[in-house]
Design a protein around this motif. Structure first.
Motif: not given
Lengths: 419, 449
Positions: B100-126
């Protein structure tokens, strides 16, 4: 022409060295979220000296720098000098050098098993157990504990506080003994009938499924055979001992009138050697240091041995002819002549130690990692775990770089002088 | 009580009702089929095409094969969508945050930590997955759907869930001690004393891994104070210095502080990994009688011990502490499906993953829990899996593993934050106030960032 030859190398250097280095330095002034609007100035560097895990890392790194280079150089020197005088020195050198050929990760895993607290698994604690058991062997009922409060700890054993007189019966109930740990041949416990001139009693596993009634001999509870019971008089002196039979009963015969206490001696309950917690938070740093020195001693030995073989022998001979002892030759001639080689080893080790990562990762269990923390390891955890704070991670990387620079400068200057 | 004819009758009746309802739903879906072709079963939709790259946590030993079967099931309906699954393993959060930091995330992923999801949501990446909300509504209870809502929008689908409110016990050890699975905390403690008297330590604790300890705390907190307070604490709306935390830590200290009743004592507990804590409890002879951990303990027992279901090992639900405090609430961990991009192919795959068919494919081979209540519990391969996963299907209240819900620096970093501090608490369970202070200060600095 110069550009053609230097170009590719320069390009590589820029892509792989200069750009990442500059990027890391710039990144260290930004916060967790990246470049957009998160300029934090030197906050990340402040974190470095206020965060308690990072303070531990800095302290541990200082310990490592103080211990490892000195020990590695010294051990390498001793090995190298001794190897010169041993037959089969190649075999010895190979053995000492071998750890260098193993990946640090594998070394970490190996030592983790060696250090295991359970003497059945960890070789080091297994040695400890051999030594411990030679001094005091574990008792047959090491896990047992009393079933009623009237049976109390007494000098490592147990003593029934209820006073006994001739004609009395002592009930010594024990719990916490797994069925498979019961001595073989145990039968249903029997509470003996009182005899007027004797003190009788029973030692039994005071437990049946569901718990049973503590302190009462019940159907389904077995006596414990082979336990030595002591009868103490009112001054605490042992006046008689007796062994329990298969139903757990014992009998002190012809006891004179008076007040007595019955109990079981300490040897029955002696705990087996439980092993030292080498990987626990308090011993983890020394454990890591030992493993790390073990890896690098071979390297230092080989380098120093190479230096030794290049040393002019006539100087040593001259010293010996002049009447110097072997110790004097070593102190006054060998070591000074080896000084350049020793300093190479020392400096290399200082740089290595500042960057140690893999062995902590592989050897320290998670519960000890914060106690074992080192800068490079902290860089990894801060940047890539814990939510990816690349800001703090970069700051740590820059800090390590700053620590390494003076050592590097020293090394470069030495290279120049040598040339 | 369990398995009495009366209860069994009720279960059968409920199953019949559920079956009937499912049939109704199927009929309804069939009727509405023309308007929503992608949600009906069996139909192929070749108009949607494209590639979907998927970075997943499941590797060859942890479910890659099963997830591939789910993808194959999807391809029966969407033959022209190519899902490329990449098994990243446990370093997934690291890999993702780097990508994500490098700008090339995959299309989808499974994330087990809602904290990480929250972080990506706040950053507008998801990207929000609101397009799937009707399918999720149909198949998941609101409590489940709510797990995927971040900043008021639906971003994630709890595809695979683990029931973390379980205790596993060694059946022979319980028998030898003459105790049955407890239903209250007090009974648990008194049973533990009986088990100790029988000669086996009651508790097996895998304290080398901090999450086993936070899980225990979370279940105690949930069972004492219910979901509302639990939620508040996991969002740091209640401070860690709160008296409720002290109460829960004191209860936890009754287990951890009973050191002679813990396998290996305190120093052993600190060094046993989760896996060792399981093998210790199900070895012969057992080194301990019970393990407090999630449904996946069953997998470890099956793969690394000789214990057999029902006769060797069994499980009970975390006993209630305060009567009435959301007794049916389940603490779960969930692999959440998220999307970093938005294409018709991705939308189709997300929608498919929310269907009971997708869930059933994996559930059949075990090791898979889901809140997809339209999936029949009958597909679970054995009684124990059914017992551990069925509560998820019917749960009215579901809470996330608290430590997963917090900023990772506090909630899920080895040796640091909450994990590290609970290991400290394990070393000295008497120091409740001290550990509360340290937890609060670690939480404050993690939430500030």
């Amino acid at each position: 022409m110069v550009a053609v030859f230097l170009g590719p190398a320069l390009l590589m250097l820029c892509v792989w060295m200069v750009y990442p280095a500059v990027y890391t330095i710039v990144r260290s002034f930004f916060g967790q979220t990246g470049f957009l609007g998160s300029w934090v100035g030197i906050d990340n560097y402040k974190t470095l000296f206020t965060d308690s895990t990072l303070k531990t890392a800095i302290k541990n790194n200082a310990i490592w720098v103080a211990v490892v280079p000195a020990f590695v150089s010294a051990i390498g020197l001793i090995f190298a000098v001794l190897m010169e005088r041993v037959r089969w020195s190649v075999a010895f050198k190979t053995a000492v050098f071998l750890p260098m050929a193993i990946s640090a990760f594998a070394t970490g895993v190996t030592w983790r098993i060696l250090y295991d607290q359970d003497p059945n698994l960890g070789a080091i604690n297994a040695l400890g157990r051999v030594a411990h058991d030679a001094v005091s062997s574990p008792g047959v009922l090491s896990t047992a504990s009393p079933s009623t409060p009237s049976l109390q700890p007494y000098h490592g054993g147990l003593l029934l506080k209820t006073p006994l007189h001739p004609g009395g019966v002592a009930l010594l109930g024990l719990t916490g003994i797994a069925p498979q740990d019961m001595p073989s041949g145990a039968k249903q416990a029997v509470q003996p009938a009182p005899k007027p001139r004797d003190v009788g009693g029973v030692v039994w596993r005071d437990f049946k499924p569901g718990g049973g009634r503590p302190g009462v001999v019940e159907q389904g509870e077995d006596g414990i055979p082979g336990v030595t019971v002591e009868l103490r008089d009112s001054s605490g002196k042992v006046v008689q001992t007796a062994k329990t039979d298969s139903s757990g009963t014992f009998d002190f015969t012809d006891v004179p009138a008076g007040t007595y206490n019955a109990g079981v001696g300490a040897s029955t309950f002696a705990k087996p050697f439980g092993g030292y917690s080498w990987l626990g938070p308090s011993l983890i740093t020394p454990s890591l240091l030992i493993a790390y020195i073990w890896i690098w001693a071979g390297f230092s030995m080989v380098v120093i041995a190479a230096g030794l073989s290049a040393m002019p022998r006539d100087v040593l001979e001259a010293a010996r002819t002049d009447g110097a002892g072997e110790w004097q030759v070593f102190r006054r001639v060998t070591v000074p002549l080896l000084a350049p080689v020793l300093s190479v080893v020392f400096i290399t080790m200082v740089i290595n130690v500042l960057k140690v990562f893999d062995i902590v990762y592989a050897l320290a269990p998670e519960s000890s990692q914060s106690a074992a923390n080192l800068l490079a390891f902290a860089m990894y955890t801060k940047a890539f775990q814990g939510g990816g704070n690349f800001g703090v991670g970069s700051a740590i990387a820059v800090f390590i770089f700053l620590l390494v620079i003076p050592v590097l400068a020293l090394n470069v200057r030495r290279f120049k002088r040598d040339v | 009580m369990r398995g009495s004819p009366k209860v069994r009758n009720r279960v059968v009746r409920m199953a019949a009702v559920a079956g009937f309802m499912a049939a109704l739903v199927a009929v309804a879906a069939g009727c509405g089929g023309s308007s929503k072709p992608s949600e009906s079963t069996g139909a192929t939709t070749s108009s949607v095409s494209g590639n979907v790259t998927f970075d997943g946590i499941w590797t060859s030993s942890t479910g890659q094969k099963q997830f591939q079967q789910v993808i194959d099931g999807f391809n029966k309906q969407y033959p022209n969508v190519h899902v490329q699954y990449k098994p990243v393993g446990n370093s997934l959060p690291t890999v993702l945050s780097t990508a994500v930091a490098g700008g090339h995330p995959p299309d989808m992923a499974d994330i087990a930590q809602p904290g990480t999801i929250q972080q990506f949501v706040t950053q507008g990446k998801l990207k929000p997955i609101t397009y799937a909300s009707s399918v999720i509504d149909q198949n998941f209870a609101p409590a489940w759907e709510h797990l995927g809502v971040f900043n008021g929008k639906l971003y994630a689908l709890p595809f695979k869930a683990a029931n973390k409110s379980l205790v596993w016990y060694n059946v022979p050890a319980f028998k030898a001690a003459g105790v049955k699975s407890p239903t209250t905390f007090d009974q648990l403690l008194s049973d533990a004393k009986t088990i100790k008297a029988s000669g086996t330590p009651a508790y097996s604790i895998g304290g080398a891994e901090g999450w086993t300890l936070t899980d225990m705390f979370e279940n105690i907190y949930l069972r004492t104070f219910g979901t509302a307070k639990y939620q508040a604490l996991s969002e740091h709306k209640i401070k860690w210095t709160d008296p409720s935390v002290a109460t829960a830590l004191t209860s936890m200290g009754k287990i951890l502080g009973d050191t002679s009743n813990v396998a290996g004592g305190t120093s052993g507990a600190l060094q046993y990994s989760f896996n060792q804590s399981v093998t210790n409890a199900f070895a012969t002879p057992p080194k301990a009688a019970m393990v407090f951990e999630a449904d996946f303990v069953g997998g470890v027992i099956a793969s690394s011990t000789k214990a057999k279901p029902s006769t060797g090992f069994n499980t009970f639900v975390w006993p209630q502490i305060t009567p009435g405090a959301d007794a049916s609430a389940v603490e779960v961990a969930a692999d959440m499906m998220v999307a970093f991009h938005d294409t018709p192919a991705i939308e189709a795959f997300v929608k498919y993953l929310a269907t009971p068919e997708a869930a059933a494919i994996w559930a059949k081979s075990g090791g898979f829990g889901t809140g997809n209540h339209n999936m029949s519990a009958g597909v679970y391969p054995d009684p124990i899996t059914k017992a551990t996963e069925a509560p998820l299907l019917t749960a009215k209240a579901v809470v996330f593993d608290m430590s997963d819900n917090q900023p990772p620096a506090f909630g899920s970093t080895a040796g640091q934050g909450e994990w590290g501090l609970f290991q400290k608490f394990l070393q000295n369970p008497k120091d409740v106030a001290g550990i509360q202070q340290q937890l609060e200060s670690a939480a404050t600095s993690a939430y500030k960032k």
